[in-house]
Design a protein around this motif. Structure first.
Motif, PDB file in Angstrom:
ATOM      1  N   VAL A  13       0.697  -1.557   0.030  1.00  0.00           N
ATOM      2  CA  VAL A  13       0.185  -0.374   0.181  1.00  0.00           C
ATOM      3  C   VAL A  13       1.430   0.979  -0.016  1.00  0.00           C
ATOM      4  CG1 VAL A  13      -0.383   0.007   2.638  1.00  0.00           C
ATOM      5  CG2 VAL A  13      -2.253   1.356   1.055  1.00  0.00           C
ATOM      6  N   GLU A  14       0.622   2.282  -0.432  1.00  0.00           N
ATOM      7  CA  GLU A  14       0.941   3.653  -0.767  1.00  0.00           C
ATOM      8  C   GLU A  14       0.366   4.220   0.189  1.00  0.00           C
ATOM      9  OE1 GLU A  14       1.382   6.315  -4.102  1.00  0.00           O
ATOM     10  OE2 GLU A  14       2.954   4.745  -4.271  1.00  0.00           O
ATOM     11  N   LEU A  15       1.231   5.269   0.751  1.00  0.00           N
ATOM     12  CA  LEU A  15       0.776   5.936   2.241  1.00  0.00           C
ATOM     13  C   LEU A  15       1.458   8.072   1.797  1.00  0.00           C
ATOM     14  CD1 LEU A  15       0.819   3.578   5.419  1.00  0.00           C
ATOM     15  CD2 LEU A  15      -1.430   4.638   3.853  1.00  0.00           C
ATOM     16  N   SER A  16       0.714   8.834   2.939  1.00  0.00           N
ATOM     17  CA  SER A  16       1.516   9.652   2.336  1.00  0.00           C
ATOM     18  C   SER A  16       2.230  10.120   3.366  1.00  0.00           C
ATOM     19  CB  SER A  16      -0.075  11.013   2.624  1.00  0.00           C
ATOM     20  OG  SER A  16      -1.049  10.884   1.819  1.00  0.00           O
ATOM     21  N   SER A  17       3.395  11.016   3.035  1.00  0.00           N
ATOM     22  CA  SER A  17       4.534  11.212   4.552  1.00  0.00           C
ATOM     23  C   SER A  17       4.833  12.391   4.438  1.00  0.00           C
ATOM     24  CB  SER A  17       5.172  10.099   3.723  1.00  0.00           C
ATOM     25  OG  SER A  17       5.687   9.967   2.889  1.00  0.00           O
ATOM     26  N   ILE A  18       5.406  13.350   4.812  1.00  0.00           N
ATOM     27  CA  ILE A  18       6.506  14.529   4.350  1.00  0.00           C
ATOM     28  C   ILE A  18       7.467  14.283   5.268  1.00  0.00           C
ATOM     29  CG2 ILE A  18       4.242  15.871   4.952  1.00  0.00           C
ATOM     30  CD1 ILE A  18       5.531  17.282   7.228  1.00  0.00           C
ATOM     31  N   CYS A  19       8.421  15.206   4.931  1.00  0.00           N
ATOM     32  CA  CYS A  19       9.512  15.040   5.512  1.00  0.00           C
ATOM     33  C   CYS A  19       9.761  16.197   7.557  1.00  0.00           C
ATOM     34  CB  CYS A  19      11.191  15.427   4.468  1.00  0.00           C
ATOM     35  SG  CYS A  19      12.200  16.750   5.329  1.00  0.00           S
ATOM     36  N   LEU A  20      10.393  15.395   7.970  1.00  0.00           N
ATOM     37  CA  LEU A  20      11.016  16.562   9.496  1.00  0.00           C
ATOM     38  C   LEU A  20      11.821  17.032   8.852  1.00  0.00           C
ATOM     39  CD1 LEU A  20       9.248  13.519  11.705  1.00  0.00           C
ATOM     40  CD2 LEU A  20       8.483  15.565  10.902  1.00  0.00           C
ATOM     41  N   GLN A  21      13.220  16.534   8.692  1.00  0.00           N
ATOM     42  CA  GLN A  21      14.403  17.693   8.492  1.00  0.00           C
ATOM     43  C   GLN A  21      14.579  17.638   6.808  1.00  0.00           C
ATOM     44  OE1 GLN A  21      15.844  13.688   9.512  1.00  0.00           O
ATOM     45  NE2 GLN A  21      16.780  14.557  11.484  1.00  0.00           N
ATOM     46  N   GLU A  22      14.543  19.078   6.997  1.00  0.00           N
ATOM     47  CA  GLU A  22      14.703  19.970   5.063  1.00  0.00           C
ATOM     48  C   GLU A  22      16.114  20.251   5.258  1.00  0.00           C
ATOM     49  OE1 GLU A  22      13.949  23.592   3.075  1.00  0.00           O
ATOM     50  OE2 GLU A  22      13.594  23.919   4.939  1.00  0.00           O
ATOM     51  N   HIS A  23      17.108  19.817   6.647  1.00  0.00           N
ATOM     52  CA  HIS A  23      18.437  20.142   6.087  1.00  0.00           C
ATOM     53  C   HIS A  23      18.803  18.352   5.590  1.00  0.00           C
ATOM     54  CE1 HIS A  23      17.829  18.016  10.000  1.00  0.00           C
ATOM     55  NE2 HIS A  23      19.096  18.112   9.839  1.00  0.00           N
ATOM     56  N   ARG A  24      18.642  17.329   5.468  1.00  0.00           N
ATOM     57  CA  ARG A  24      18.963  16.144   4.882  1.00  0.00           C
ATOM     58  C   ARG A  24      18.343  16.055   3.773  1.00  0.00           C
ATOM     59  NH1 ARG A  24      21.442  12.460   8.147  1.00  0.00           N
ATOM     60  NH2 ARG A  24      21.781  13.230  10.615  1.00  0.00           N
ATOM     61  N   GLY A  25      19.330  14.685   3.128  1.00  0.00           N
ATOM     62  CA  GLY A  25      18.314  14.698   1.555  1.00  0.00           C
ATOM     63  C   GLY A  25      17.564  13.771   1.755  1.00  0.00           C
ATOM     64  N   SER A  26      16.328  13.889   0.344  1.00  0.00           N
ATOM     65  CA  SER A  26      15.030  12.878   0.120  1.00  0.00           C
ATOM     66  C   SER A  26      15.714  12.078  -0.121  1.00  0.00           C
ATOM     67  CB  SER A  26      14.773  13.827  -0.956  1.00  0.00           C
ATOM     68  OG  SER A  26      13.190  13.202  -0.612  1.00  0.00           O
ATOM     69  N   PRO A  27      15.270  10.696   0.222  1.00  0.00           N
ATOM     70  CA  PRO A  27      15.228   9.526   0.449  1.00  0.00           C
ATOM     71  C   PRO A  27      15.316   8.891  -1.174  1.00  0.00           C
ATOM     72  CG  PRO A  27      13.374   9.532   1.639  1.00  0.00           C
ATOM     73  CD  PRO A  27      13.881  10.756   1.146  1.00  0.00           C
ATOM     74  N   TYR A  28      15.916   7.933  -1.423  1.00  0.00           N
ATOM     75  CA  TYR A  28      15.780   7.701  -2.942  1.00  0.00           C
ATOM     76  C   TYR A  28      14.663   6.910  -2.883  1.00  0.00           C
ATOM     77  CZ  TYR A  28      19.977   9.565  -4.388  1.00  0.00           C
ATOM     78  OH  TYR A  28      21.490   9.990  -4.735  1.00  0.00           O
ATOM     79  N   PRO A  29      13.986   5.715  -3.564  1.00  0.00           N
ATOM     80  CA  PRO A  29      12.925   4.991  -3.850  1.00  0.00           C
ATOM     81  C   PRO A  29      13.226   3.872  -3.206  1.00  0.00           C
ATOM     82  CG  PRO A  29      12.321   6.770  -5.973  1.00  0.00           C
ATOM     83  CD  PRO A  29      14.166   6.517  -5.298  1.00  0.00           C
ATOM     84  N   GLY A  30      12.614   3.480  -2.416  1.00  0.00           N
ATOM     85  CA  GLY A  30      13.743   1.462  -1.582  1.00  0.00           C
ATOM     86  C   GLY A  30      13.692   1.953  -0.901  1.00  0.00           C
ATOM     87  N   THR A  31      14.604   3.295   0.019  1.00  0.00           N
ATOM     88  CA  THR A  31      15.178   3.168   0.977  1.00  0.00           C
ATOM     89  C   THR A  31      14.739   2.992   2.304  1.00  0.00           C
ATOM     90  OG1 THR A  31      16.089   5.129   0.789  1.00  0.00           O
ATOM     91  CG2 THR A  31      16.316   4.921   2.601  1.00  0.00           C
ATOM     92  N   ALA A  32      15.926   2.163   2.845  1.00  0.00           N
ATOM     93  CA  ALA A  32      14.009   1.558   4.454  1.00  0.00           C
ATOM     94  C   ALA A  32      14.426   2.391   5.381  1.00  0.00           C
ATOM     95  CB  ALA A  32      14.808  -0.728   4.731  1.00  0.00           C
ATOM     96  N   TYR A  33      13.336   1.843   5.359  1.00  0.00           N
ATOM     97  CA  TYR A  33      12.311   3.061   7.183  1.00  0.00           C
ATOM     98  C   TYR A  33      12.386   2.008   8.283  1.00  0.00           C
ATOM     99  CZ  TYR A  33      13.473   7.558   5.316  1.00  0.00           C
ATOM    100  OH  TYR A  33      14.406   8.297   4.756  1.00  0.00           O
ATOM    101  N   TYR A  34      11.638   2.099   9.477  1.00  0.00           N
ATOM    102  CA  TYR A  34      11.408   1.118  10.717  1.00  0.00           C
ATOM    103  C   TYR A  34      11.151   3.309  11.662  1.00  0.00           C
ATOM    104  CZ  TYR A  34      15.113   3.490  13.873  1.00  0.00           C
ATOM    105  OH  TYR A  34      16.087   4.040  14.700  1.00  0.00           O
ATOM    106  N   VAL A  35       9.596   2.246  12.196  1.00  0.00           N
ATOM    107  CA  VAL A  35       8.756   2.673  12.554  1.00  0.00           C
ATOM    108  C   VAL A  35       9.167   3.007  13.770  1.00  0.00           C
ATOM    109  CG1 VAL A  35       6.154   2.537  14.074  1.00  0.00           C
ATOM    110  CG2 VAL A  35       6.608   1.820  11.440  1.00  0.00           C
TER     111      VAL A  35
END
Length: 272
Positions: free
Chosen positions: A55-77
């Motif tokens: 499923v695809e969900l909406s998200s936003i960046c909390l840290q403008e000073h860091r780079g945007s993630p590439y597609p497929g970049t892994a995350y954890y809750v």
């Protein structure tokens, strides 16, 4: 210890263990942005294809000073919050799928995330449809990588998932226009194929379900009008050509969420 806390700690432990995995050993890499996953008012459908449910969900960046993630970049809750998966059997019985092992990754920069799991996790339940809901104040943190030249520190994580996430909630999660319109678009996006063009039948079915949801959705008329304008634009633009309906809706979704992200960044800079 409750099950959500156990899963959160397991996710963090798994993330740290991946430091030793060659797949994450990128030279001169820096951790991308911590992100907020927008809460949902309506459960969003999960689709299964080729052994994977996603499923695809909406998200936003909390840290403008860091780079945007590439597609497929892994995350954890981060923390004790978690996605809420519910299965609905052919007989209408609801099943809470709290033990399913979820994989989270960036889908389109910081505007959308993909949440997925192996379809075999549903085998013991028999045929069922699956829905996902996102609670308020959810944050996701990039999995650590080896040789990180600018890793996310505990202080970075505490700041982003604490006061910065609260500010994002007031701007994004509580938005009754753009965020709600984006959520309506996600209802259709997640009813269309991930790859390739939707058939005429798939398009008609997705659009019919969208109209049914629109009739009862607890959203403002402006949010519905915003979503309807996008649906009409994309429906016309994608009946021919290489652009798919899902791609068009995703692009407009990102514009809506992107404007909220910019508002968050601007408010963060002014300190108001």
């Amino acid at each position: 210890m409750n099950s959500q806390t156990s899963r959160a700690r397991l996710s963090r432990s798994t993330a740290l263990a991946l430091l030793a995995t060659p797949l994450f050993a990128f030279a001169s890499a820096a951790a991308p942005q911590i992100m907020a996953v927008a809460s949902t008012d309506l459960a969003i459908p999960v689709t299964c294809d080729g052994g994977e449910c996603s499923v695809e969900l909406s998200s936003i960046c909390l840290q403008e000073h860091r780079g945007s993630p590439y597609p497929g970049t892994a995350y954890y809750v981060h923390g004790d919050t978690n996605f809420q998966l519910t299965g609905i059997t052919d007989t209408g019985q609801e099943v809470k799928l709290s033990s399913v092992d979820l994989k989270i990754e960036a889908a389109r920069g910081h505007n959308a995330v993909k949440v997925a799991f192996n379809e075999t996790a549903l085998k013991k339940y028999g045929p069922m449809s699956v829905r996902i809901s996102v609670p308020k104040d959810m944050s996701i943190v990039p999995l650590p990588i080896a040789n990180d030249i600018n890793p996310q520190t505990d202080a970075d994580i505490d700041l982003a998932t604490g006061p910065l996430r609260q500010l994002a909630s007031s701007i994004v999660d509580d938005n009754t226009q753009k965020r709600d319109a984006a959520e309506l678009l996600n209802q259709t996006i997640n009813r269309l194929p991930w790859r390739g063009r939707a058939t005429d039948g798939e398009r008609l079915a997705a659009e019919a379900e969208y109209r049914d949801i629109l009739a009862t959705a607890p959203f403002s008329q402006q949010a519905k009008d915003n979503a309807n304008a996008v649906m009409k634009e994309c429906s016309v633009r994608t009946y021919a050509g290489s652009l798919t309906l899902r791609q068009c809706l995703g692009s407009w979704h990102d514009r809506l969420i992107g404007k909220l992200n910019t508002k968050y960044w601007n408010q963060l800079k002014t300190g108001s």
